[in-house]
Design an enzyme around this catalytic site. Structure first.
Site: not given
Ligand code: AHR
Length: 512
Positions: A193, A316
């Site tokens: 991110e 994710e």
């Molecule tokens: O999964 C929780 C968080 O969500 C992670 O650390 C981040 O990459 C995303 O914003």
């Protein structure tokens, strides 16, 4: 068995008085696409109680352990064949310095997890512990390297420590720490991110950073790195465009994309357990939105990479609700309901059907965080409804996608409607066909009539995951409320097979 098989499901999307609907699906094996096993990957961040107090527990805890890794958790996860596990973050990846977490545990520095609750991290779980965890799970490690607060030199050293088999100070340090052979880690994230917690970068700046860091990520003999660039947040299509334009494609195995299903909004996400049909409907609607994201990111990638060499890595995903009342909100601990299982099953069907481009995905996060597969409370452990989805879907890993054609009846709530049915199918290397069907309609049975022409089926088996209410959960007191069971509500017909899908159900049909 002929190469082309057709399952014809006939259908008449009618609202009958007995709340019964009928539909038809046609399945062909024209795709020849493999559903990458990496679509079934998972994610474990140094966050809340995922690593610490999830996988890695107090030495005094009275559960079977290997070192401090709890083996009841490992054994449950082994059953669903986890292909890879991503660590140490998430956001934590860009504040993590690997050298803090190797060597004598008693002298490792204590750092503050400033991202997740300002708690101390004693670094007792570091690189060698993570690699041990992956070995116990029989899965590949996927490490996210630090771009935000790290340096190319630090990333270069980490890879030398992990993967170099020859004589060097860092390879010798690994040997001294108990691992003679290189770990051969190949799945390698270059930041996380980077548009946000990973450094607030513009895509142009990140693309340059990727090139700088990736230059020092060396392929040591025996391990070819699969470098994964930090990709877009949900519908940030410009991020994908700039990365695809500026990063040399030969140097990137995958480009990531993160998407979380949020029921309401980021400030008031919604309860994990206490929700009505309006929120149920919204959750499913927002989950289904991922297909539009995949289509649009893929279309951009196609412009630069028409042969689809670069994977779209959704590393994710999952539903993110408000934290359970009474828990630290920064620990992201949430319960997991039948709704969440339907979200997982639906998302995995979408990934399967887009496996030409989506070749990696990692559900967030394995234990005690977000859409977890497993919840723990001291010695107790409970498998969530989402866990059972991965158990039902594990057969799709590395199988050949079979294309499905169907028009779904509508699930209508108030004046809004969604497609009630989603599905995917695959054929494994021994010719066994697995079909996973999801009925998200909160009220109606849907009958799927299939024809089995061109398919010599001797044996048909079924499994189902369902429950009475969409917010049913498994708790430490009642751990088996929502779990997979044998399914037999199908019958052979003259045309083929008729399957009755109850409301809010996930069904696996196995054709042998
Ligand atoms: O999964 C929780 C968080 O969500 C992670 O650390 C981040 O990459 C995303 O914003």
């Amino acid at each position: 068995m002929k190469k082309t098989l057709f399952i014809i499901l006939f259908a008449i999307a009618t609202n009958c008085l007995n709340a019964q609907q009928t539909m038809q699906i046609r399945i062909t094996n024209t795709s020849h696409q493999k559903i990458s096993k990496y679509i079934y990957g998972h994610f474990a961040e140094n966050l809340g109680r995922c690593i610490y107090d999830g996988f890695w527990v107090d030495s005094e805890l009275n559960v079977p352990k290997d070192d401090r890794i709890r083996l009841d958790v490992i054994n449950a996860l082994k059953r669903i064949h986890i292909p890879d596990l991503r660590w140490p973050g998430g956001c934590y990846a860009d504040q993590y310095h690997w050298s803090d977490g190797v060597g004598d545990r008693s002298t490792r520095p204590v750092r503050i997890n400033t991202t997740w609750g300002m708690v101390s991290d004693d670094n007792s779980f570091g690189t060698d512990e993570f690699l041990k965890l992956c070995a116990l799970l029989n899965c590949e490690p996927y490490i996210a390297g630090n771009v935000g607060t790290g340096t190319p030199h630090e990333m270069e050293n980490w890879l030398e420590y992990l993967n170099y088999d020859g004589k060097s100070t860092l390879a010798d340090l690994r040997r001294k720490n108990g691992h003679d052979r290189p770990y051969n880690v190949s799945l390698w994230g270059v930041g996380n991110e980077s548009w946000g917690c990973g450094g607030q970068m513009t895509p142009e700046y990140y693309a340059n950073e990727f090139k700088r860091y990736a230059e020092f990520c060396k392929n040591y003999p025996g391990t070819h790195l699969k470098k994964i660039a930090s990709g877009a947040n949900a519908d940030d299509y410009n991020w994908t465009e700039v990365c695809m334009k500026n990063i040399p494609l030969w140097n990137m195995w995958g480009l990531s994309m993160h998407y979380y299903t949020i029921v309401n909004n980021w400030e008031h996400k919604g309860s994990a357990t206490n929700f009505d049909e309006d929120e149920y409907f919204n959750g499913l609607k927002n989950c289904l939105h991922i297909e539009e994201l995949i289509n649009k990111h893929s279309a951009i990638m196609d412009k630069y990479d028409p042969h689809k060499n670069i994977a779209l890595a959704v590393d994710e995903w999952g539903i993110w609700t408000d934290a359970e009342p009474g828990t630290n909100p920064a620990f992201l601990y949430q319960q997991n309901s039948l709704r969440d299982a339907l979200i997982a099953a639906t998302t995995l069907n979408i990934f399967n059907n887009h496996c030409d481009r989506v070749r990696m995905a990692n559900l967030a996060q394995t234990v005690n965080v977000l859409q977890a597969l497993i919840l723990t409370d001291k010695e107790k452990m409970v498998l969530t409804p989402t866990y059972y989805v991965f158990d039902l879907y594990k057969y799709h890993q590395d199988a050949t996608l079979l294309s499905l054609k169907f028009i779904s009846p509508a699930y209508t709530f108030q004046n809004k409607s969604l497609e009630a049915i989603n599905a995917s199918a695959s054929k494994d290397s021994s010719g066994i066909v697995h079909i996973t069907l999801v009925n998200i309609d909160a009220h109606k049975n849907i009958t799927v009539n299939t024809s089995l022409e061109n398919l010599s089926v001797k044996n048909i088996e079924g499994e189902i995951l369902t429950s009475q209410k969409f917010n049913d959960v498994n708790t430490f007191d009642e751990p088996n409320k929502v779990k997979a069971a044998v399914f037999s509500d199908f019958k052979k017909t003259v045309e083929g097979l008729s399957i009755n899908l109850p409301p809010m159900s996930v069904v696996l049909i196995t054709l042998k």
